[in-house]
Enzyme design. Structure first.
Site, PDB file in Angstrom:
ATOM      1  N   ARG A 263       0.261  39.963 -60.489  1.00 16.11           N
ATOM      2  CA  ARG A 263       1.276  39.404 -61.071  1.00 16.11           C
ATOM      3  C   ARG A 263       2.354  40.098 -61.673  1.00 16.11           C
ATOM      4  O   ARG A 263       3.442  39.792 -61.667  1.00 16.11           O
ATOM      5  CB  ARG A 263       0.856  38.465 -62.547  1.00 16.11           C
ATOM      6  N   PHE A 383       3.449  29.158 -56.900  1.00 14.36           N
ATOM      7  CA  PHE A 383       2.377  29.865 -56.065  1.00 14.36           C
ATOM      8  C   PHE A 383       2.105  30.872 -57.077  1.00 14.36           C
ATOM      9  O   PHE A 383       2.359  31.145 -58.062  1.00 14.36           O
ATOM     10  CB  PHE A 383       2.817  30.521 -54.815  1.00 14.36           C
ATOM     11  N   GLU A 384       0.623  31.520 -56.446  1.00 11.66           N
ATOM     12  CA  GLU A 384      -0.161  32.369 -57.386  1.00 11.66           C
ATOM     13  C   GLU A 384      -0.407  31.546 -58.671  1.00 11.66           C
ATOM     14  O   GLU A 384      -0.289  32.220 -59.927  1.00 11.66           O
ATOM     15  CB  GLU A 384       0.652  33.794 -57.684  1.00 11.66           C
ATOM     16  N   GLY A 385      -0.731  30.315 -58.512  1.00 12.38           N
ATOM     17  CA  GLY A 385      -1.010  29.416 -59.909  1.00 12.38           C
ATOM     18  C   GLY A 385      -0.103  28.744 -60.378  1.00 12.38           C
ATOM     19  O   GLY A 385       0.821  29.227 -60.780  1.00 12.38           O
TER      20      GLY A 385
END
Length: 590
Positions: A263, A383-385
């Site tokens: 992240r 994106f990425e959660g």
């Protein structure tokens, strides 16, 4: 212990927040030359970036240029041919590339942050020896294959299957969608459902050249258009037994570890975009004149630029604090990583909106950079959660640890985590295993060695840390097992946690910047309020930013605490149900 989980039990873990971390000397030496090289390579290509955005493609010769710069080997250890940057230095590189073009950063970041990160974290020595040198040179480019049609953030519901053969190999079938680098990758990290007693999902290393592996056409996207995004299909693909990543059945843990660890790349990229927007807006405010004066003289324009600066400083402070946790091998940083992603992505979107507004009509025109930046950054909260799912993760993770400190609620809290919401790894064995029992709810904390200029700021976080813990305990007592269904309340708890953590990161960094160099580097150095010159220039403005952020955060936290008790949640849900039943907006003036 996780800093945020500590905050939500009434504890400020000062030793994990102060002093603010510094880049390693080794990283500083490498970054000096690398950032200059990136600027020299990318700065002349701004016109090309606009054309590639419209054509939706990065030319092969440009990708080769990224290889030549070493940008595919940033975090790969030197013994495998990479540069061996820390997570903090890696985030700084992506910040620099994002100041030029988001699609460039995505090509680099999808390779390093998630595409081959599983190999770094969980690969065997044999796997690393086989693949990392090629990944470092860019001979192989990596992609991360998790998302499927219908699964989205519900990663646990993937349908791609891997069936084990008698010789120990696997037969892989299924399709992944929206895969960044999908059309240019040579290696995929693939997650598939397996019939394993150890778990339902297994991670595999899959080479593009193997029979049965294919990808679809380039997706026609709203933003980040030049980066490659495709579907990837697997039709009876034979995967060797030694290409399982980590252990059979542990793929969900692998996926969540990759995403949490990566992240800082997204956050660093967001910070770079914000810095570009501030520079563009400052130039516009100084050069555009209205009513016979620069628009930068007008209070409302100055307020926008000031807020963009506060947001950028805050996002940067949180991103590099989380990078420090990762580089220092903290065991539990997933909540802090989620916060850095949420805050940085939303701050960049606000900044893009305000910069376009300052540019006025010009901002709406494709000849200027604003509209592309606004399109490019829109994906970051998805994106990425998705940020919605990550907020639930933050709140429920914090409430779990609080509940464990309240003996009579332990069983109820454990039950919540045994039957969580599905989703982005939010309440999994990975999170459960890393949690630590917390104690000490309701006691005031005193932040050590705080300069006089920031004591009132520190007091805000002390007070609201205690209030947040009390409110969280009240929620647990009120709702018990049903707390996971109270999404409005959970969002408010998450937003309070975000303000507390980001605010403390800002304060820590401001303290460091307010001190003179010698004083800042001395172990246990006191505040710099008595040091001549220490409260001038950038250090003084950092203190100003910390004060501004704290007052804004105080208002937000007070509102969120009030709305835990007094709100319109029931009416909101009822109205949504009415519209969903109708399937349309039913009113008209006719």
């Amino acid at each position: 212990m996780s800093v945020v989980k500590g905050l939500m039990t009434g504890r400020i873990l000062e030793e994990q927040l102060f002093p603010y971390p510094q880049l390693r000397d080794k990283d500083r030496e490498v970054l000096g030359a690398m950032l200059d090289a990136i600027d020299q390579f990318l700065a002349p290509k701004h016109a090309d970036f606009k054309r590639w955005d419209r054509d939706a493609e990065q030319p092969a010769e440009f990708i080769q240029g990224l290889r030549d710069l070493g940008l595919f080997g940033l975090i790969i250890p030197e013994e495998h041919g990479g540069i061996g940057l820390s997570n903090a230095a890696y985030a700084r590189v992506l910040s620099q590339s994002s100041s030029h073009d988001s699609s460039v950063t995505l090509t680099i970041g999808a390779h390093s942050s998630i595409g081959m990160k599983g190999l770094l974290l969980f690969g065997t020595d044999t796997q690393k020896t086989r693949y990392l040198p090629k990944l470092a040179s860019g001979e192989m480019i990596a992609a991360f294959c998790l998302t499927e049609s219908g699964s989205g953030s519900d990663a646990a519901s993937i349908r791609t299957r891997a069936d084990k053969n008698e010789d120990g190999s696997w037969t892989l079938n299924g399709e992944k969608i929206w895969i960044t680098n999908g059309g240019i990758a040579d290696l995929y990290t693939v997650f598939a459902r397996t019939a394993s007693p150890q778990g339902k999902i297994t991670a595999f290393i899959v080479e593009t050249a193997w029979p049965g592996v294919s990808h679809g056409p380039h997706e026609d996207k709203m933003g980040i258009r030049a980066s490659s995004t495709t579907a990837v299909s697997f039709a009876d693909v034979r995967v060797p037994a030694d290409n399982v990543l980590d252990l059979e059945g542990k793929g969900f843990k692998v996926a969540m570890a990759i995403l949490n660890n990566g992240r800082t790349g997204l956050g660093g990229g967001a910070v770079g975009g914000m810095k570009t927007l501030i520079a563009l807006s400052s130039n516009q405010a100084q050069t555009r004149r209205q009513f016979e004066q620069p628009i930068g003289d007008f209070g409302l324009i100055r307020a926008k630029i000031s807020q963009m600066t506060v947001d950028c400083f805050a996002a940067e402070s949180a991103v590099y604090m989380v990078a420090h946790y990762i580089d220092s091998e903290y065991e539990d940083y997933s909540v802090e990583a989620a916060i850095s992603k949420i805050f940085a992505s939303e701050a960049l979107q606000r900044g893009a909106y305000e910069a376009l507004q300052i540019a006025a009509g010009s901002g709406f025109m494709r000849d200027y950079p604003y509209e592309q930046i606004a399109r490019d950054c829109r994906i970051l909260t998805i994106f990425e959660g998705t940020n919605e799912v990550l907020r639930l993760y933050i709140a429920l993770s914090a409430l779990k640890d609080l509940g464990k400190s309240l003996g009579e609620l332990k069983a109820a809290v454990d039950d919540i985590f045994n039957h969580p919401i599905k989703g982005f790894g939010v309440l999994t064995d990975y999170a459960r295993r890393r949690s630590t029992r917390a104690t000490g709810v309701g006691r005031d904390k005193i932040l050590a060695q705080m300069p006089q200029s920031l004591r009132k700021t520190a007091a805000i976080y002390e007070r609201y840390t205690v209030q947040a813990a009390r409110a969280s305990e009240a929620l647990l007592r009120k709702f018990g097992r049903s707390i996971a269904d109270q999404q409005h309340a959970l969002k408010r708890i998450a937003d309070i946690a975000i303000d507390l953590f980001v605010g403390l990161c800002v304060t820590s960094r401001a303290v460091a910047l307010a001190k003179g160099p010698a004083e800042r580097d001395a172990p246990g150095a006191p505040g710099a309020q008595g040091r001549p010159g220490a409260q001038s220039g950038q250090g003084a403005q950092a203190v100003t930013i910390a004060r501004i952020f704290a007052r804004q955060a105080k208002r937000r936290m007070a509102e969120n605490l009030r709305r835990l008790e007094r709100n319109e949640d029931e009416e909101v849900n009822q109205l949504a149900g009415f519209i969903l039943d109708k399937g349309r907006y039913p009113w008209d003036v006719i």
